[in-house]
Design an enzyme around this catalytic site. Structure first.
Site: not given
Ligand code: UT7
Length: 341
Positions: A114, A254, A284
């Site tokens: 990215c 980005h 993204n």
């Molecule tokens: O472009 C290249 C570089 N990439 C990035 O910069 C991505 C950087 N990371 C992020 O933007 C974030 O970490 C994400 C958007 C990918 C994820 O957000 P988060 O706040 O870090 O969520 P998480 O992965 O910690 O998940 C939190 C909760 C989990 O449930 P539990 O374990 O707390 O019950 C996930 O299972 O949210 C759940 N979850 C979802 N729920 C509904 C994960 N994805 C989803 C979803 N819908 N799409």
């Protein structure tokens, strides 16, 4: 005679098809509320079945050339930075070079995740500075939805397709690209990868059934790396340019997550209104997100000669990059035209 390099034309393209958060609610266990609150994304664009990354790149390239009033045959070089080339080879840049009629240009691809557009800008500018090239076309084009696992809600809600391009030309020292900083942390390569299809892991029906032909990402780990790394790499580039954060007119970063944009802005001490945000409408788009965001504010007439523009990227590799420009283009005049499609 040393010289600088500046952007003399900008263009972008996104496919017509829109996939909304409501559409995704029908596909995986997710909600508009979760996607918006965790990422800021409301919708994203999806390439048509007959559109590959080069098709998106060609549209963006033609718009940038038109904006620059540069003929394709006057280009010396075409650089495409992409994670999603049409195929391993020939290079997507060669496909674009042929399609746009850049008959006198060399062409090659780069792959910097990215951060791609920042790496490509720095590379293109150096060809102008060191090789006396007159015009270099720099493009990022991505069809990430082709390598998306549509059963994995933790990634499939994030990505979209699009392309952006800029034409570079020589300028006086002290204008255009003032500085850049490029970093890579290969030890974190496994946090964001496409495991199958390369020379390491040949795809078999079994591996495809396991989605090894799709992107895998440890989102929360990348989030932490990005929020720590962005202010540091941006400061390195700003210091090299002799420019303070307070002098920055616009941050073109980005677009991975609205929370990353906000956190990075806070840590840099740059007000939110100067951080360009297009993630709500495009999601993204990997390397394309920076030029898409650039074209968005440029076509809104928000950039003026003398403005300081800070570009920042982060992503697969793990790579980080920043570039500082003293903007030289007059504001885009036709503000009624749609920015990107
Ligand atoms: O472009 C290249 C570089 N990439 C990035 O910069 C991505 C950087 N990371 C992020 O933007 C974030 O970490 C994400 C958007 C990918 C994820 O957000 P988060 O706040 O870090 O969520 P998480 O992965 O910690 O998940 C939190 C909760 C989990 O449930 P539990 O374990 O707390 O019950 C996930 O299972 O949210 C759940 N979850 C979802 N729920 C509904 C994960 N994805 C989803 C979803 N819908 N799409």
């Amino acid at each position: 005679m040393p010289c600088g390099a500046t952007i003399c034309g900008v263009g972008s393209y996104v496919p017509e098809r829109i996939l909304t958060n409501a559409d995704l609610e029908q596909m995986v266990d997710t909600s508009d509320e979760w996607i918006v609150s965790h990422t800021g994304i409301r919708e994203r664009r999806i390439a048509a079945d007959n559109q590959a990354s080069s098709d998106l790149a060609i549209m963006a390239a033609q718009r940038a050339l038109q904006d620059a009033a540069v003929r394709p045959e006057d280009l010396n070089l075409v650089i495409v930075n992409t994670l999603t080339p049409d195929m391993s080879f020939p290079a997507t840049a060669c496909l674009v070079e042929d399609a746009i009629g850049a008959t006198n240009a060399g062409a090659f691809d780069m792959s910097s995740g990215c951060t791609g557009f920042i790496y490509a800008l720095a590379t293109g500018a150096n060809f102008i500075r060191i090789q006396d090239y007159e015009y270099v076309l720099v493009i990022s084009a991505e069809t990430l939805t082709r390598i998306t696992n549509w059963t994995d809600r933790s990634t499939c809600v994030l990505f979209g397709d699009g392309a952006g391009a800029a034409v570079l030309k020589p300028c006086r020292e002290g204008e255009g690209l003032l500085s850049y900083a490029l970093e890579s942390y290969g030890e974190h390569g496994d946090l964001l990868m496409l495991p199958g299809g390369g020379s390491r892991l040949r795809l078999t029906p079994e591996l495809i059934a396991q989605h090894k032909d799709c992107l895998e990402m440890e989102g929360p780990e990348i989030f932490k790396l990005a929020v720590r790394g962005i202010p540091a790499v941006a400061k390195t580039a700003l210091d090299k340019a002799g420019v303070s954060a307070a002098q920055v007119t616009a941050v073109v970063m980005h677009q991975a997550n609205k929370r990353i944009l906000d956190a990075a802005g806070q840590r840099l001490g740059i007000p939110t209104e100067r951080i360009v945000c297009t993630i709500d409408k495009y999601g993204n788009t990997s390397a394309s997100s920076v030029p898409l965001a650039l074209d968005d504010i440029y076509r809104r007439g928000q950039l003026h000669p003398g403005d300081i523009v800070l570009f920042v990227g982060f992503g697969a590799g793990f790579t980080l990059g920043a570039a500082v420009f003293r903007w030289t283009l007059e504001p885009f005049s036709n503000t009624t035209s749609a920015p990107a499609h």
